[in-house]
Scaffold this active site. Structure first.
Site, short mmCIF file in Angstrom:
data_model
loop_
_atom_site.label_atom_id
_atom_site.label_comp_id
_atom_site.label_asym_id
_atom_site.label_seq_id
_atom_site.Cartn_x
_atom_site.Cartn_y
_atom_site.Cartn_z
N GLU A 46 0.76 -1.14 0.01
CA GLU A 46 0.02 0.18 -0.03
C GLU A 46 0.84 1.18 0.00
O GLU A 46 2.14 1.24 0.66
CB GLU A 46 -0.82 -0.02 1.14
CG GLU A 46 -2.03 -1.08 1.14
CD GLU A 46 -2.81 -0.94 2.45
OE1 GLU A 46 -2.66 -0.26 3.19
OE2 GLU A 46 -3.75 -1.82 2.30
N LYS A 93 -0.02 4.32 -43.47
CA LYS A 93 -0.26 2.99 -43.16
C LYS A 93 -1.43 2.20 -43.46
O LYS A 93 -2.45 2.68 -42.96
CB LYS A 93 0.56 2.60 -41.78
CG LYS A 93 1.74 3.32 -41.25
CD LYS A 93 2.01 2.98 -39.93
CE LYS A 93 1.20 3.50 -39.01
NZ LYS A 93 1.51 3.44 -37.65
N ASP A 112 5.82 4.82 -27.39
CA ASP A 112 5.85 3.60 -26.59
C ASP A 112 6.90 2.50 -26.94
O ASP A 112 7.73 2.58 -26.43
CB ASP A 112 4.22 3.18 -26.46
CG ASP A 112 4.16 2.21 -25.26
OD1 ASP A 112 4.88 1.80 -24.56
OD2 ASP A 112 2.79 1.98 -25.12
N GLY A 134 7.45 0.94 -32.60
CA GLY A 134 7.19 0.30 -33.64
C GLY A 134 6.51 1.10 -34.91
O GLY A 134 7.10 1.03 -35.86
#
Length: 318
Positions: A43, A199, A229, A232
């Site tokens: 916690e 894309k 992130d 890719g």
């Protein structure tokens, strides 16, 4: 002396203490005396060691990885400040986690960004100060004021110095159709033309086909996005710009370097010469020589000062 007569106090969670200290240095004030930690069962614990009664309090905490721990820490700190009778509490979130979950993409999906907005409001925050939300409409998820700062002026200054006099030979590129509006605004600031990486999958189970909309042949390009992130999409776009578009040098920038999973390996193997992030998420530049960080401390310090002085924040968007 400002109208509300409160003093200013800045506290930091454990997500980005370096940025919080830099903001305090710009404002010529000391970081608030507080401690965050974990109990033996995991916690979160928060302790405030100075009075905040009637103060204008700013809590600096990005909800980056470990996202849930940092979010819970922010909520508990806001609750502690509210129960200690703070005059006004501003959640300063350089990076707003869960921002990509801003809509339902399939049946029975949650809208987690709205849930997080509700949690922050219910915890007791009076306003939120953040930067480059993944979707600007998230501001409407809150029932309290939200100031969404833009990182592109910082990038514009950096790349203006780097490519001054070569604007005709440099193209700003949006890595996907969804980022076109922010890339266009960035290109206009630099006086450069714009291209787009489109894309698409032509059929199921086939690889993505990259189409370059715009002329990048023989030119330097700057890929502009809001976050990276797993890297890719960014690295795939960079490769397409070289292989399909014929670009000579590829640079890239994004506000938030999430950098999870195989991100570093992909960046190191990509044709990107330099990848620039803002320090909204703590840096780990030692994992790639290509990565560079620019500080947002000055911009956040100015925004905090404007909020404290009850002045307009809009001038900072330029």
């Amino acid at each position: 002396m400002i109208a509300h007569g409160k003093d200013i106090k800045i506290f930091s969670g454990s997500a980005c203490p370096g940025l919080a200290k830099a903001i305090c240095t710009k404002l010529n004030t000391e970081l608030g005396n507080a401690e965050t930690g974990r109990f033996s069962d995991g916690e979160t614990s928060v302790s405030l060691y100075e009075t905040v009664r009637g103060s204008d309090v700013f809590v600096v905490q990005s909800t980056c990885a470990p996202t849930n721990d940092n979010l819970m820490e922010l909520l508990i700190m806001i609750d502690a400040l509210r129960r200690a009778s703070a005059g006004r509490i501003t959640a300063v979130m350089p990076y707003f986690g869960y921002a990509r979950q801003d809509r339902k993409t399939k049946p029975r999906d949650p809208i987690s960004a709205k849930l997080v907005a509700n949690l922050i409001t219910r915890a007791g925050a009076d306003r939120v100060l953040t930067m480059d939300l993944h979707a600007s409409q998230i501001q409407g998820f809150f029932d309290i004021p939200v100031d969404n700062l833009l990182g592109n002026p910082i990038f514009a200054r950096h790349f203006h110095d780097q490519f001054f006099g070569h604007e005709d030979d440099t193209v700003v590129v949006s890595p996907d159709v969804g980022s076109v509006s922010r890339a266009r605004a960035f290109a206009q600031k630099l006086g450069m033309s714009l291209a787009i990486v489109d894309k698409r999958r032509q059929k199921a189970n086939s690889s993505e086909v990259m189409n370059i909309i715009g002329d990048v042949h023989g030119k330097q390009v700057i890929l502009f996005d809001d976050m990276v992130d797993t890297a890719g999409s960014l690295c795939g776009a960079a490769q397409a710009l070289v292989d399909i578009g014929g670009a000579t040098d590829v640079y890239a920038c994004a506000s938030h370097g999430v950098l999870s999973g195989p991100a570093y390996d992909r960046i190191n193997a990509s044709p990107i010469k330099e990848l620039v992030f803002l320090d909204t998420i703590p840096s780990a530049p030692e994992r790639s020589d290509k990565i560079k960080y620019l500080s947002v401390a000055n911009l956040f310090a100015e925004a905090i000062d404007c909020i404290y002085q009850e002045a307009s924040v809009s001038r900072l968007f330029n």
